[in-house]
Design a protein around this motif. Sequence first.
Motif, PDB file in Angstrom:
ATOM      1  N   ASP A 214       0.821  -1.205   0.000  1.00 14.95           N
ATOM      2  CA  ASP A 214       0.000   0.000   0.000  1.00 14.95           C
ATOM      3  C   ASP A 214       0.862   1.265   0.000  1.00 14.95           C
ATOM      4  O   ASP A 214       0.579   2.225  -0.710  1.00 14.95           O
ATOM      5  N   LEU A 215       1.923   1.269   0.789  1.00 18.49           N
ATOM      6  CA  LEU A 215       2.797   2.451   0.843  1.00 18.49           C
ATOM      7  C   LEU A 215       3.466   2.732  -0.500  1.00 18.49           C
ATOM      8  O   LEU A 215       3.628   3.883  -0.885  1.00 18.49           O
ATOM      9  N   TRP A 216       3.862   1.689  -1.221  1.00 17.37           N
ATOM     10  CA  TRP A 216       4.482   1.879  -2.540  1.00 17.37           C
ATOM     11  C   TRP A 216       3.491   2.576  -3.482  1.00 17.37           C
ATOM     12  O   TRP A 216       3.858   3.481  -4.214  1.00 17.37           O
ATOM     13  N   MET A 217       2.228   2.151  -3.434  1.00 18.21           N
ATOM     14  CA  MET A 217       1.203   2.739  -4.294  1.00 18.21           C
ATOM     15  C   MET A 217       0.894   4.185  -3.903  1.00 18.21           C
ATOM     16  O   MET A 217       0.445   4.967  -4.730  1.00 18.21           O
ATOM     17  N   ARG A 218       1.175   4.546  -2.662  1.00 17.45           N
ATOM     18  CA  ARG A 218       0.962   5.921  -2.199  1.00 17.45           C
ATOM     19  C   ARG A 218       2.184   6.805  -2.407  1.00 17.45           C
ATOM     20  O   ARG A 218       2.184   7.966  -2.035  1.00 17.45           O
ATOM     21  N   GLY A 219       3.240   6.247  -2.981  1.00 21.72           N
ATOM     22  CA  GLY A 219       4.408   7.046  -3.311  1.00 21.72           C
ATOM     23  C   GLY A 219       5.587   6.925  -2.368  1.00 21.72           C
ATOM     24  O   GLY A 219       6.650   7.456  -2.642  1.00 21.72           O
ATOM     25  N   ALA A 220       5.431   6.206  -1.259  1.00 19.67           N
ATOM     26  CA  ALA A 220       6.544   6.018  -0.315  1.00 19.67           C
ATOM     27  C   ALA A 220       7.269   4.738  -0.718  1.00 19.67           C
ATOM     28  O   ALA A 220       7.050   3.679  -0.158  1.00 19.67           O
ATOM     29  N   ARG A 221       8.139   4.837  -1.708  1.00 14.60           N
ATOM     30  CA  ARG A 221       8.730   3.647  -2.314  1.00 14.60           C
ATOM     31  C   ARG A 221      10.114   3.298  -1.821  1.00 14.60           C
ATOM     32  O   ARG A 221      10.512   2.147  -1.871  1.00 14.60           O
ATOM     33  N   TYR A 222      10.865   4.271  -1.347  1.00 15.52           N
ATOM     34  CA  TYR A 222      12.265   4.040  -1.012  1.00 15.52           C
ATOM     35  C   TYR A 222      12.563   4.381   0.442  1.00 15.52           C
ATOM     36  O   TYR A 222      11.889   5.193   1.050  1.00 15.52           O
ATOM     37  N   GLY A 223      13.618   3.760   0.955  1.00 14.80           N
ATOM     38  CA  GLY A 223      14.036   4.035   2.310  1.00 14.80           C
ATOM     39  C   GLY A 223      15.388   3.421   2.604  1.00 14.80           C
ATOM     40  O   GLY A 223      16.050   2.879   1.721  1.00 14.80           O
ATOM     41  N   VAL A 224      15.777   3.494   3.881  1.00 15.19           N
ATOM     42  CA  VAL A 224      17.055   2.961   4.344  1.00 15.19           C
ATOM     43  C   VAL A 224      16.770   1.979   5.477  1.00 15.19           C
ATOM     44  O   VAL A 224      15.976   2.268   6.375  1.00 15.19           O
ATOM     45  N   VAL A 225      17.425   0.827   5.456  1.00  8.08           N
ATOM     46  CA  VAL A 225      17.269  -0.178   6.504  1.00  8.08           C
ATOM     47  C   VAL A 225      17.944   0.352   7.769  1.00  8.08           C
ATOM     48  O   VAL A 225      19.114   0.732   7.750  1.00  8.08           O
ATOM     49  N   ILE A 226      17.185   0.400   8.870  1.00  7.60           N
ATOM     50  CA  ILE A 226      17.729   0.929  10.121  1.00  7.60           C
ATOM     51  C   ILE A 226      17.854  -0.119  11.208  1.00  7.60           C
ATOM     52  O   ILE A 226      18.437   0.142  12.251  1.00  7.60           O
ATOM     53  N   GLY A 227      17.298  -1.311  10.995  1.00  5.27           N
ATOM     54  CA  GLY A 227      17.407  -2.341  12.012  1.00  5.27           C
ATOM     55  C   GLY A 227      16.588  -3.567  11.703  1.00  5.27           C
ATOM     56  O   GLY A 227      15.958  -3.656  10.650  1.00  5.27           O
ATOM     57  N   SER A 228      16.616  -4.506  12.624  1.00 11.08           N
ATOM     58  CA  SER A 228      15.804  -5.710  12.488  1.00 11.08           C
ATOM     59  C   SER A 228      15.248  -6.065  13.861  1.00 11.08           C
ATOM     60  O   SER A 228      15.792  -5.663  14.885  1.00 11.08           O
TER      61      SER A 228
END
Length: 70
Positions: free
Chosen positions: A25-39
Amino acid sequence: MENFTGYDGSQYHIGSRVELHPGTDLWMRGARYGVVIGSSITERDRVKIQLDKLPNRKFSCSEDQLRAIS
């Protein structure tokens, strides 16, 4: 360093730039990219990312919902 495997078979780790799966859903709303900050410990919410378009929001998902980008 912990390695994760993306939906396309690419390897990434904490600090890597990633793209969300196009079916989210977020990809379709335009929030497609980010940085991995943890697990996290649980298998369901294993990878945490900081989204570029939503800087105040952290997103958690399984490792196969992401792929590494260069």
